[in-house]
Design a protein around this motif. Sequence first.
Motif, short mmCIF file in Angstrom:
data_model
loop_
_atom_site.label_atom_id
_atom_site.label_comp_id
_atom_site.label_asym_id
_atom_site.label_seq_id
_atom_site.Cartn_x
_atom_site.Cartn_y
_atom_site.Cartn_z
N LEU A 1 0.72 -1.13 0.02
CA LEU A 1 -0.02 -0.02 -0.07
C LEU A 1 0.92 1.35 0.20
O LEU A 1 2.11 1.42 0.54
N GLY A 2 0.48 2.26 -0.77
CA GLY A 2 1.30 3.44 -0.70
C GLY A 2 1.68 3.91 0.70
O GLY A 2 0.54 3.70 1.71
N GLN A 3 2.52 4.72 1.03
CA GLN A 3 2.83 5.44 2.40
C GLN A 3 1.78 6.16 3.22
O GLN A 3 1.57 5.98 4.19
N PRO A 4 1.08 7.04 2.23
CA PRO A 4 0.10 7.93 2.97
C PRO A 4 -0.96 6.86 3.60
O PRO A 4 -1.35 7.23 4.60
N CYS A 5 -1.34 5.94 2.79
CA CYS A 5 -2.38 5.08 3.54
C CYS A 5 -1.94 4.09 4.55
O CYS A 5 -2.64 3.90 5.52
N LYS A 6 -0.81 3.69 4.31
CA LYS A 6 -0.13 2.81 5.32
C LYS A 6 -0.06 3.76 6.56
O LYS A 6 -0.45 3.26 7.73
N GLN A 7 0.51 4.89 6.56
CA GLN A 7 0.56 5.88 7.69
C GLN A 7 -0.54 5.88 8.24
O GLN A 7 -0.98 5.94 9.27
N LEU A 8 -1.76 6.18 7.52
CA LEU A 8 -3.14 6.82 8.08
C LEU A 8 -3.76 5.54 8.74
O LEU A 8 -4.23 5.54 9.99
N LEU A 9 -3.69 4.45 8.34
CA LEU A 9 -4.30 3.23 8.62
C LEU A 9 -3.62 2.59 9.93
O LEU A 9 -4.18 2.29 10.95
N SER A 10 -2.41 3.08 9.86
CA SER A 10 -1.67 2.40 11.04
C SER A 10 -1.76 3.32 12.26
O SER A 10 -1.97 2.71 13.37
N VAL A 11 -2.00 4.62 12.00
CA VAL A 11 -2.43 5.53 12.99
C VAL A 11 -3.81 5.15 13.69
O VAL A 11 -4.00 5.45 14.94
N PHE A 12 -4.54 4.79 12.74
CA PHE A 12 -6.12 4.53 13.15
C PHE A 12 -6.03 3.53 13.84
O PHE A 12 -7.01 3.11 15.00
N TYR A 13 -5.51 1.92 13.31
CA TYR A 13 -5.80 0.65 13.72
C TYR A 13 -4.63 0.18 14.82
O TYR A 13 -5.24 -0.31 15.95
N PHE A 14 -3.70 0.71 14.68
CA PHE A 14 -2.37 0.38 15.65
C PHE A 14 -2.46 1.35 16.83
O PHE A 14 -2.21 0.96 17.97
N ASP A 15 -2.47 2.61 16.37
CA ASP A 15 -1.94 3.72 17.51
C ASP A 15 -3.43 4.01 18.06
O ASP A 15 -3.33 4.50 19.20
N LYS A 16 -4.76 3.42 17.71
CA LYS A 16 -5.99 3.65 18.07
C LYS A 16 -6.26 5.28 18.22
O LYS A 16 -7.04 5.67 19.22
N LYS A 17 -5.99 5.77 17.46
CA LYS A 17 -5.97 7.44 17.30
C LYS A 17 -7.57 7.84 16.88
O LYS A 17 -7.85 6.93 15.67
#
Length: 190
Positions: free
Chosen positions: A138-154
């Motif tokens: 996945l492109g970096q912007p999507c990876k970053q956004l999904l990571s922050v939402f799902y893994f960091d639970k923001k």
Amino acid sequence: MGKSVSLLNQSELICAIKSNEPNVLKHFYTANFKKVEHLILQNSGSVEHAKDIYQEAFITVWTQIKEDKFSPRNDSALQGYLYKIAKNKWMDVLRSKSFKNRNSLNYETLAFINDENDDEKASTKKKLKLTMRAFKNLGQPCKQLLSVFYFDKKSLKEIASEFKIEETTARNKKYRCMEKLRAMVLASKN
């Protein structure tokens, strides 16, 4: 019993469970918990939910074995049966009004509930592997956004602030990224 618990075939495992052999019961219980815990934690649950659901599922399987209502079809049938019962029990909890009132269900949890038939066709492990492979591509912007939402639970509000965008824009981007990820997973299945 002469064999190591982990080396028992399904028939031997079932016989040992019927006989209430403590080492076998303990090993079977602990060996399968993490998979169920992961499922529940990934779908709006807590560790306490996982423990409760797993306990109920384990007792159901144990009762089914004692009453000769289960016969294995392959070398992992019993483990799969336990997982399936736990998954169904968790889906019942997710669908319950009391859970919905206490927890707002997100799109992904609803998709999990609605994808039950999809899970019948492909093993959860295979889906996870495909998803993680697609996520890496996945492109970096999507990876970053999904990571922050799902893994960091923001929250989307926190993400919007962090990315210096509007909350509705963050929500739309998250949705588009999830759709892109889903499309990549589906494409890799074919």
